[in-house]
Design an enzyme around this catalytic site. Structure first.
Site, PDB file in Angstrom:
ATOM      1  N   GLU A  73     -14.094 -23.766 -26.674  1.00  0.00           N
ATOM      2  CA  GLU A  73     -15.090 -22.749 -26.375  1.00  0.00           C
ATOM      3  C   GLU A  73     -14.413 -21.422 -26.041  1.00  0.00           C
ATOM      4  OE1 GLU A  73     -18.014 -24.271 -23.566  1.00  0.00           O
ATOM      5  OE2 GLU A  73     -17.983 -26.165 -24.664  1.00  0.00           O
TER       6      GLU A  73
ATOM      7  N   LYS B 111     -13.860 -21.431 -18.215  1.00  0.00           N
ATOM      8  CA  LYS B 111     -12.798 -20.590 -18.769  1.00  0.00           C
ATOM      9  C   LYS B 111     -13.450 -19.279 -19.172  1.00  0.00           C
ATOM     10  CE  LYS B 111     -11.522 -21.549 -23.120  1.00  0.00           C
ATOM     11  NZ  LYS B 111     -11.214 -22.250 -24.388  1.00  0.00           N
TER      12      LYS B 111
ATOM     13  N   THR C  48     -22.729 -36.626 -25.166  1.00  0.00           N
ATOM     14  CA  THR C  48     -22.322 -37.998 -24.820  1.00  0.00           C
ATOM     15  C   THR C  48     -21.702 -37.967 -23.426  1.00  0.00           C
ATOM     16  OG1 THR C  48     -20.252 -37.538 -25.989  1.00  0.00           O
ATOM     17  CG2 THR C  48     -21.906 -38.798 -27.180  1.00  0.00           C
TER      18      THR C  48
ATOM     19  N   CYS D 128     -15.302 -31.647 -22.036  1.00  0.00           N
ATOM     20  CA  CYS D 128     -14.590 -32.699 -22.775  1.00  0.00           C
ATOM     21  C   CYS D 128     -13.497 -33.432 -22.014  1.00  0.00           C
ATOM     22  CB  CYS D 128     -13.979 -32.100 -24.027  1.00  0.00           C
ATOM     23  SG  CYS D 128     -15.236 -31.801 -25.258  1.00  0.00           S
TER      24      CYS D 128
ATOM     25  N   LYS E 229     -14.453 -36.095 -19.240  1.00  0.00           N
ATOM     26  CA  LYS E 229     -15.316 -37.127 -19.832  1.00  0.00           C
ATOM     27  C   LYS E 229     -14.522 -37.994 -20.808  1.00  0.00           C
ATOM     28  CE  LYS E 229     -18.088 -35.541 -23.127  1.00  0.00           C
ATOM     29  NZ  LYS E 229     -17.590 -36.116 -24.372  1.00  0.00           N
TER      30      LYS E 229
ATOM     31  N   ARG F 294     -34.307 -24.288 -26.343  1.00  0.00           N
ATOM     32  CA  ARG F 294     -33.011 -24.008 -26.952  1.00  0.00           C
ATOM     33  C   ARG F 294     -33.186 -23.543 -28.402  1.00  0.00           C
ATOM     34  NH1 ARG F 294     -27.641 -27.676 -25.627  1.00  0.00           N
ATOM     35  NH2 ARG F 294     -26.613 -25.883 -24.720  1.00  0.00           N
TER      36      ARG F 294
HETATM   37  C1  UDX Z   1     -20.626 -31.803 -27.701  1.00  0.00           C
HETATM   38  C2  UDX Z   1     -20.360 -33.171 -28.296  1.00  0.00           C
HETATM   39  O1  UDX Z   1     -21.393 -33.556 -29.049  1.00  0.00           O
HETATM   40  C3  UDX Z   1     -19.848 -34.070 -27.260  1.00  0.00           C
HETATM   41  O2  UDX Z   1     -19.667 -35.355 -27.683  1.00  0.00           O
HETATM   42  C4  UDX Z   1     -18.556 -33.465 -26.936  1.00  0.00           C
HETATM   43  O3  UDX Z   1     -17.742 -34.303 -26.227  1.00  0.00           O
HETATM   44  C5  UDX Z   1     -18.837 -32.198 -26.185  1.00  0.00           C
HETATM   45  O4  UDX Z   1     -19.481 -31.357 -27.009  1.00  0.00           O
HETATM   46  P1  UDX Z   1     -22.217 -30.163 -26.787  1.00  0.00           P
HETATM   47  O5  UDX Z   1     -22.610 -29.553 -28.078  1.00  0.00           O
HETATM   48  O6  UDX Z   1     -21.255 -29.410 -25.940  1.00  0.00           O
HETATM   49  O7  UDX Z   1     -21.698 -31.639 -27.019  1.00  0.00           O
HETATM   50  O8  UDX Z   1     -23.442 -30.623 -25.921  1.00  0.00           O
HETATM   51  P2  UDX Z   1     -24.747 -29.847 -25.568  1.00  0.00           P
HETATM   52  O9  UDX Z   1     -24.504 -28.390 -25.517  1.00  0.00           O
HETATM   53  O10 UDX Z   1     -25.320 -30.573 -24.397  1.00  0.00           O
HETATM   54  O11 UDX Z   1     -25.670 -30.093 -26.858  1.00  0.00           O
HETATM   55  C6  UDX Z   1     -26.242 -31.284 -27.237  1.00  0.00           C
HETATM   56  C7  UDX Z   1     -27.648 -31.007 -27.752  1.00  0.00           C
HETATM   57  O12 UDX Z   1     -28.207 -32.201 -28.272  1.00  0.00           O
HETATM   58  C8  UDX Z   1     -28.623 -30.516 -26.666  1.00  0.00           C
HETATM   59  O13 UDX Z   1     -29.145 -29.261 -27.039  1.00  0.00           O
HETATM   60  C9  UDX Z   1     -29.703 -31.588 -26.625  1.00  0.00           C
HETATM   61  O14 UDX Z   1     -31.006 -31.088 -26.383  1.00  0.00           O
HETATM   62  C10 UDX Z   1     -29.592 -32.205 -28.004  1.00  0.00           C
HETATM   63  N1  UDX Z   1     -30.117 -33.574 -28.096  1.00  0.00           N
HETATM   64  C11 UDX Z   1     -29.714 -34.518 -27.229  1.00  0.00           C
HETATM   65  C12 UDX Z   1     -31.035 -33.880 -29.105  1.00  0.00           C
HETATM   66  O15 UDX Z   1     -31.419 -33.019 -29.884  1.00  0.00           O
HETATM   67  N2  UDX Z   1     -31.486 -35.172 -29.203  1.00  0.00           N
HETATM   68  C13 UDX Z   1     -31.108 -36.138 -28.339  1.00  0.00           C
HETATM   69  O16 UDX Z   1     -31.554 -37.281 -28.458  1.00  0.00           O
HETATM   70  C14 UDX Z   1     -30.187 -35.803 -27.316  1.00  0.00           C
HETATM   71  C1  UDX Z   2     -11.091 -28.609 -25.347  1.00  0.00           C
HETATM   72  C2  UDX Z   2     -10.077 -28.785 -26.489  1.00  0.00           C
HETATM   73  O1  UDX Z   2      -9.110 -27.737 -26.415  1.00  0.00           O
HETATM   74  C3  UDX Z   2     -10.786 -28.780 -27.821  1.00  0.00           C
HETATM   75  O2  UDX Z   2      -9.867 -29.028 -28.875  1.00  0.00           O
HETATM   76  C4  UDX Z   2     -11.850 -29.857 -27.810  1.00  0.00           C
HETATM   77  O3  UDX Z   2     -12.582 -29.837 -29.021  1.00  0.00           O
HETATM   78  C5  UDX Z   2     -12.792 -29.664 -26.660  1.00  0.00           C
HETATM   79  O4  UDX Z   2     -12.068 -29.616 -25.435  1.00  0.00           O
HETATM   80  P1  UDX Z   2     -12.417 -26.550 -24.308  1.00  0.00           P
HETATM   81  O5  UDX Z   2     -12.717 -27.503 -23.192  1.00  0.00           O
HETATM   82  O6  UDX Z   2     -13.538 -25.804 -24.935  1.00  0.00           O
HETATM   83  O7  UDX Z   2     -11.673 -27.325 -25.499  1.00  0.00           O
HETATM   84  O8  UDX Z   2     -11.371 -25.445 -23.791  1.00  0.00           O
HETATM   85  P2  UDX Z   2      -9.781 -25.430 -23.507  1.00  0.00           P
HETATM   86  O9  UDX Z   2      -9.281 -24.134 -23.979  1.00  0.00           O
HETATM   87  O10 UDX Z   2      -9.124 -26.641 -24.014  1.00  0.00           O
HETATM   88  O11 UDX Z   2      -9.721 -25.394 -21.911  1.00  0.00           O
HETATM   89  C6  UDX Z   2     -10.085 -26.501 -21.123  1.00  0.00           C
HETATM   90  C7  UDX Z   2      -9.772 -26.227 -19.663  1.00  0.00           C
HETATM   91  O12 UDX Z   2      -8.374 -26.228 -19.429  1.00  0.00           O
HETATM   92  C8  UDX Z   2     -10.275 -24.888 -19.143  1.00  0.00           C
HETATM   93  O13 UDX Z   2     -10.801 -25.042 -17.849  1.00  0.00           O
HETATM   94  C9  UDX Z   2      -9.031 -24.029 -19.126  1.00  0.00           C
HETATM   95  O14 UDX Z   2      -9.112 -22.979 -18.208  1.00  0.00           O
HETATM   96  C10 UDX Z   2      -7.987 -25.049 -18.738  1.00  0.00           C
HETATM   97  N1  UDX Z   2      -6.615 -24.693 -19.158  1.00  0.00           N
HETATM   98  C11 UDX Z   2      -6.306 -24.578 -20.476  1.00  0.00           C
HETATM   99  C12 UDX Z   2      -5.622 -24.505 -18.186  1.00  0.00           C
HETATM  100  O15 UDX Z   2      -5.890 -24.618 -16.982  1.00  0.00           O
HETATM  101  N2  UDX Z   2      -4.349 -24.211 -18.583  1.00  0.00           N
HETATM  102  C13 UDX Z   2      -4.011 -24.102 -19.907  1.00  0.00           C
HETATM  103  O16 UDX Z   2      -2.826 -23.846 -20.195  1.00  0.00           O
HETATM  104  C14 UDX Z   2      -5.017 -24.290 -20.877  1.00  0.00           C
END
Ligand code: UDX
Ligand code: UDX
Length: 471
Positions: free
Chosen positions: A166, A340, A93, A277, A280, A40
């Site tokens: 995202e 999405k 997490t 998110c 979870k 990564r």
């Molecule tokens: C995030 C938030 O941190 C999470 O709590 C939230 O609810 C969702 O988004 P995200 O950035 O999407 O997580 O996760 P991910 O793309 O899996 O990235 C986490 C990174 O942490 C990974 O690249 C993993 O390799 C790294 N990691 C994990 C470390 O460097 N050290 C560790 O001990 C565990």
């Molecule tokens: C979400 C929260 O919006 C963001 O604030 C938080 O930090 C992380 O979780 P994300 O999961 O990246 O962000 O995207 P989001 O745009 O919220 O969409 C989540 C899911 O809901 C997607 O699958 C999307 O397609 C769906 N969605 C969203 C619907 O089905 N209908 C809607 O009106 C909006």
């Protein structure tokens, strides 16, 4: 206190874009993003910006500007911790898949590991910022671990949840509705809060920066996601009722969304929400409520998840029922796999669950997504099946029913049905007349995102189905 050196542990969907924007907007702060995953980090450092590990509109421009100046990606976690005066924890997490709280509670093992590593490396006082979404009161656990090493270093823990979505992450970071900073309401806690406020003040106005106590900040993140997901489950619940009553879900959404108390956003009916998110965090919220002996509150929020599962299942069932009650041996095209549009992230994508139902019924699924690779799609399905205790042999068999395309050419030939799972813009511009010609008749099209033009498609001859609408 002026922050000069930031370290972020976790170069994922949250850590990567957030730190890139901080570095871009704060040229006087050195920002180092570290991760234990070497591949990564190599991708974040790739000369070719098309190879960044995550796809996010606008991200490559920000990286091009800041990387190598004051933004660095590295696997040397210890060195970055040592040099930093502020450390963000942005590791994943996930929901626990084992033991106490299995399937509900957030797995905090990575966060705990980070805290232990920070405690053992640090030689000077540091501010630790929770960026990962965490159960309320996790800051206490982190503080206890940090303080237990007894090396005389003072740590101040802040909560600074990320609200970016995202696909629009860069815009969300540049023009945040608000950033939230929670901290101890003590003199040293307030100094730490101010230090982080000063970082964000490089590009946000004071009214965009909210400060609270630690617990309010931690809980606000869970609450925001629960409310957002609840709106989607609410509109999706109504979509089922619309299909039974000939009301039109988009008309209903518009009619209620013009009430300023309700508002128009997040009312788009769909095949179900996905993403890392919502599910979870709500499961985590439900677990917390049960832990604090609030079963009615837990049941209330759990229903948001149940309704979402129902919506995914309902979509798969609609496909099977319309295809004369069996999809066995039939070719079903999936347009989209990401949860999405404008992201390559597939975590908890509705597509995974819909595919699972159809594969179980014997269908061959032919998938095209503009940004998701074959290996990702197959690993998503394998992960789900392993989690459900399906044998290795059976998983190999099921995978023979999955076909992935990296271009949209030849996908539709001799297919029985098409299902739109992600709302990618390019799907709207396809030559649907030609696609119709290539398919078996009747040619079924199930739009899980209501993005295509119903009149045009029905005119061509498609059996076209939408969410929350009848013909
Ligand atoms: C995030 C938030 O941190 C999470 O709590 C939230 O609810 C969702 O988004 P995200 O950035 O999407 O997580 O996760 P991910 O793309 O899996 O990235 C986490 C990174 O942490 C990974 O690249 C993993 O390799 C790294 N990691 C994990 C470390 O460097 N050290 C560790 O001990 C565990
Ligand atoms: C979400 C929260 O919006 C963001 O604030 C938080 O930090 C992380 O979780 P994300 O999961 O990246 O962000 O995207 P989001 O745009 O919220 O969409 C989540 C899911 O809901 C997607 O699958 C999307 O397609 C769906 N969605 C969203 C619907 O089905 N209908 C809607 O009106 C909006």
């Amino acid at each position: 206190m002026k922050i000069k050196n930031i370290c972020c542990i976790g170069a994922g969907y949250v850590g990567g874009p957030t730190m890139s924007v901080i570095a871009f907007k704060c040229p006087n702060i050195k920002v180092t993003v570290v991760d234990i995953n070497e591949t990564r980090i190599a991708a974040w450092n790739d000369e070719n910006l098309n190879n960044l590990p995550i796809y996010e509109p606008g991200l490559s421009d920000v990286i091009a500007e800041a990387r190598g100046k004051n933004l660095f990606f590295s696997t040397d976690v210890d060195a970055a911790i040592d040099a930093a005066d502020m450390i963000f924890i942005a590791v994943n997490t996930p929901t626990k898949t084992y033991g106490e709280g299995k399937g509900m509670a957030a797995d905090l093992k990575f966060v705990e590991l980070c805290a232990r590593q920070i405690a053992s490396i640090s030689k000077n006082d540091k501010i630790i910022v929770e960026k990962s979404t965490l159960p309320v009161r996790t800051a206490k656990t982190i503080q206890t671990i940090l303080d237990s090493t007894g090396n005389g270093v003072n740590f101040e823990v802040l909560s600074n949840p990320e609200f970016l979505a995202e696909g629009t992450a860069i815009d969300d970071l540049f023009n945040a509705d608000r950033v939230l900073i929670g901290g101890n309401q003590t003199p040293s806690g307030k100094v730490a809060i101010q230090a982080l406020v000063d970082v964000y003040s490089n590009w946000l106005s004071p009214k965009q920066i909210l400060t609270t106590n630690l617990w309010s900040s931690e809980l606000s993140k869970l609450t925001a996601n629960a409310f957002l997901a609840q709106r989607i489950s609410s509109i999706n619940a109504m979509s089922a009722l619309c299909e039974a009553t000939e009301a039109d879900i988009d008309e209903v959404a518009h009619a209620i969304g013009t009430d300023s108390r309700i508002g128009s956003k997040f009312l788009k009916a769909s095949v179900g929400f996905g993403g890392s998110c919502f599910q979870k965090d709500i499961l985590n919220l439900v677990y917390l409520c049960r832990f604090f002996n609030l079963p009615e509150v837990a049941d209330y929020w759990e229903q948001v998840i149940k309704l979402n599962d129902y919506q995914k299942y309902r979509f798969a069932k609609k496909i099977i029922n319309n295809l004369f009650n069996t999809v066995n041996g039939k070719k079903i095209v999936f347009l989209g796999w990401a949860f999405k549009k404008d992201t390559n992230d597939t975590r908890e994508s509705a597509a995974i669950y819909v595919a699972d139902h159809l594969i179980e019924d014997g269908a061959n699924i032919h998938i095209y997504d503009p940004k998701v690779t074959e290996s990702k799609i197959k690993s998503d399905l394998t992960y789900l099946w392993e989690l459900n205790g399906i044998s290795e042999n059976r998983i190999s068999q099921k995978l023979t029913q999955v076909f992935v395309y990296d271009k949209v050419i030849d996908v539709f030939k001799d297919s029985h049905a098409i299902a739109v799972l992600t709302e990618w813009d390019e799907f709207k511009n396809y030559n649907w007349k030609n696609i119709f010609k290539e398919m078996y008749k009747p040619a079924f099209l199930f739009d899980g995102r209501n993005i295509l033009c119903s009149e045009e498609l029905r005119e061509i001859g498609f059996e076209y189905y939408q969410i929350g609408k009848v013909k």
